[in-house]
Design a protein around this motif. Structure first.
Motif, PDB file in Angstrom:
ATOM      1  N   GLN A 515       4.353  -7.106  12.119  1.00 31.62           N
ATOM      2  CA  GLN A 515       3.387  -6.423  11.622  1.00 31.62           C
ATOM      3  C   GLN A 515       1.729  -6.995  11.745  1.00 31.62           C
ATOM      4  N   GLY A 516       2.056  -8.584  11.924  1.00 31.87           N
ATOM      5  CA  GLY A 516       0.648  -9.154  12.185  1.00 31.87           C
ATOM      6  C   GLY A 516       0.375 -10.129  10.960  1.00 31.87           C
ATOM      7  N   SER A 517       1.495 -10.479  10.207  1.00 30.37           N
ATOM      8  CA  SER A 517       1.457 -11.452   9.028  1.00 30.37           C
ATOM      9  C   SER A 517       0.274 -11.075   8.112  1.00 30.37           C
ATOM     10  N   LEU A 518       0.211  -9.739   7.735  1.00 27.78           N
ATOM     11  CA  LEU A 518      -0.841  -9.308   6.878  1.00 27.78           C
ATOM     12  C   LEU A 518      -0.609  -9.639   5.414  1.00 27.78           C
ATOM     13  N   PRO A 523       0.766   1.421   2.578  1.00 29.23           N
ATOM     14  CA  PRO A 523       2.105   2.118   2.226  1.00 29.23           C
ATOM     15  C   PRO A 523       3.075   2.314   3.083  1.00 29.23           C
ATOM     16  N   ALA A 524       2.659   2.733   4.434  1.00 29.78           N
ATOM     17  CA  ALA A 524       3.738   2.795   5.384  1.00 29.78           C
ATOM     18  C   ALA A 524       4.304   1.563   5.888  1.00 29.78           C
ATOM     19  N   GLU A 525       3.470   0.568   6.177  1.00 28.61           N
ATOM     20  CA  GLU A 525       3.946  -0.848   6.376  1.00 28.61           C
ATOM     21  C   GLU A 525       4.823  -1.416   5.100  1.00 28.61           C
ATOM     22  N   TYR A 526       4.577  -0.945   3.995  1.00 24.82           N
ATOM     23  CA  TYR A 526       5.409  -1.571   2.906  1.00 24.82           C
ATOM     24  C   TYR A 526       6.470  -0.811   2.839  1.00 24.82           C
TER      25      TYR A 526
END
Length: 572
Positions: A515-518, A523-526
């Motif tokens: 995901q890019g080490s954000l 919410p979707a990424e979580y």
């Protein structure tokens, strides 16, 4: 399809069954070099005690915070038996503010005249969180309240990663001004727990006195710790006679001074003068000590050192086996790859192992060997506390020794989910290529040799085999081909389930990197990270072909630092 809300079903191609050989989603060349592992289901040995169902942490106030409660719920669900939880600072003075290697409950203060004031609100919040989830405390009796300390100032520390560890040892680490007041504090606490939870519930807990009293956690002498112990356990037993008390929760006995401390404590409990009762000996229902590994960085990569941890375990078992308490249960009060959970990889680069599959494969390999070492010394191992929990409001995947980061499960938690699915009775495993136990204890897993081995169990419900591909050096390596032969499988209707932890499965860390080490996620990424953090199937479950003789061979590739759990579920 079996229903398990902790498991992520990952659809793959239809399971391919070759007569008596399961090859997953690909045909396997028979000429490929293979690690052969076999187990006889009919040869069921001793009970496989759930030593993995024990967890702990320094910071008690994380318990009832958002991510703390979420993780405790997940831990409670991974186990078919009650999970035990140990935490420091249950009697430490303060307002309940959480911080690294700090916590407080304000359980004890005094008025202007020196009269005790007891306040159980925060302690109750902690224990309520456990009990409501079916968990049980290992109630650590410590540390010293400010009003009781002979050296109260400075009291609150503000330690941060990178600072000297000794900065944490402040006023809470000292002896009480009055041992009778100390004993009365413990008596009031246990009596309150009996009133709140019931004597039957409290009798299922463990109570232990202090933490690592042979180093800076205790500023008194050895004899003064024995006095502290005597007054505390006398109070526990008066308040709840059926309660289980133990100690000394000392540091790893691989260090000769820690070994001597453990031995002297056991002698004191057997035949020493009891400072509280003036009788001979002191109550002791279980024995605890710690075991830690010691990773380091070598030529730019992390190299684990399991030998340090296993030596601690072996020497601790040796001390118990030679004492008057050989048959008592042993709880390894902290059992970890190294010694500082709150030291992240930014200040301690050797701790970079904690985010990915190195931690999970190390845990599978090391925990399995605890059973073997206990058998060698003839001692009664009861539990091994993984000193790993979560740290609120920290950076994502910052290399703390935790099971989850910002509410997202790490791969290591999935090893404990695998342990939670093991069956009741251990069955012997044969693997000619396995690293011998003494090599693991005294040399480790170095060079070209990898530790590819298994822990197997069975009962009337089925068979479970955990297999790992471990090496001390966190370096790229090829997969191993594994051929698992199971003999004397009862019945013909067998559901095969294959769970996996590797770079592509049960691994939220790899998803986070993709995901890019954000440090801030949508919410979707979580939701995607939550899903990736669950234990996943390598392939869709299917029916296993079993020979007329009751045998089956299951073949698969196991990546470096990968862990597989093969489950055979007997269908009625």
């Amino acid at each position: 399809m079996p229903d398990n809300k902790n498991i992520l079903y990952k659809p793959l191609l239809l399971l391919l069954i070759i007569p008596f050989i399961h090859a997953g989603n690909k045909l396997i060349a028979q000429t490929q070099q293979t690690v052969f592992i076999q187990a006889d289901v009919a040869q069921q040995e001793e009970k496989l005690k759930p030593i993995w169902a024990f967890f702990g942490y320094d910071e008690p106030n994380y318990t009832y915070m958002k991510d703390g409660k979420k993780l405790l719920t997940e831990i409670s669900k991974l186990s078919p038996v009650p999970v035990y939880v140990r935490t420091h600072n249950l009697l430490t003075t303060g307002d309940g503010t959480a911080a690294l290697k700090w916590g407080s409950t304000n359980a004890y203060t005094e008025d202007a005249g020196g009269k005790p004031i007891y306040n159980w609100h925060i302690v109750d919040s902690i224990f309520d969180t456990y009990v409501s989830r079916g968990m049980r405390p290992i109630a650590e009796i410590g540390f010293m309240p400010e009003a009781l300390s002979i050296h109260p100032q400075p009291y609150r520390h503000y330690w941060k990663p990178g600072a000297q560890y000794s900065e944490i040892f402040t006023g809470w680490a000292y002896q009480p001004t009055d041992y009778n007041k100390w004993g009365q504090l413990v008596y009031q606490w246990v009596s309150h727990c009996v009133q709140r939870y019931g004597a039957k519930q409290v009798a299922t807990w463990y109570w232990e006195v202090w933490n690592e009293p042979n180093i800076g956690y205790w500023k008194g002498t050895e004899e003064e710790y024995f006095m502290l112990y005597d007054y505390a356990v006398d109070a526990v037993k008066r308040a709840c006679p059926a309660a289980r008390v133990g100690g000394p929760t000392s540091t790893g006995p691989g260090w000769d001074k820690a070994y001597d401390f453990l031995q002297k404590f056991l002698v004191h409990c057997a035949s020493g003068n009891n400072y509280a009762t003036h009788k001979t000996g002191a109550p002791l229902d279980y024995i605890s000590f710690h075991a830690k590994g010691s990773p380091r960085t070598v030529n730019g990569h992390v190299q684990m050192n399991m030998t340090s941890e296993l030596k601690d375990i072996a020497k601790g078992f040796e001390a118990v086996a030679s004492s008057a308490f050989k048959t008592l249960p042993i709880i390894i009060g902290e059992c970890d790859p190294e010694g500082c959970a709150a030291c992240g990889m930014a200040t301690n680069p050797e701790n970079a192992y904690r985010n990915g599959t190195m931690y999970s494969s190390y845990t599978a390999s090391s925990f399995a060997r605890i059973y073997d070492i206990a058998k060698r010394y003839g001692v009664n191992i009861e539990g091994a506390v993984s000193w790993s929990f979560e740290f609120e409001d920290q950076r994502w995947f910052d290399g703390f020794r935790d099971l989850a980061t910002n509410g997202i499960d790490k791969p290591v938690l999935n090893v404990f989910r695998m342990f939670g699915m093991m069956n009741a009775n251990r069955i012997a495993v044969e693997c000619k290529d396995a690293v011998p136990l003494d090599t693991l204890i005294y040399s480790g897993v170095r060079g070209a040799k990898r530790d590819i081995n298994a822990l197997a169990s069975a009962d009337e419900k089925g068979v479970s085999v955990m297999i790992w591909n471990y090496h001390d050096d966190d370096l790229p390596a090829g997969s191993a081909m594994v051929a698992l032969t199971l003999k004397n499988i009862p019945g013909k209707q067998i559901l095969l389930q294959h769970y996996r932890i590797d770079q592509q499965h049960s691994n939220a860390y790899e998803t986070w990197k993709q995901q890019g080490s954000l440090q801030t996620v949508t919410p979707a990424e979580y939701a995607q990270l939550e899903k990736s953090g669950q234990l996943a199937f390598l392939e869709t479950p299917g029916w296993l072909a079993v020979s007329k003789e009751g045998s089956a061979v299951i073949k698969f590739e196991l990546p470096a630092q990968g862990v597989s759990l093969i489950r055979l579920v007997y269908e009625k």
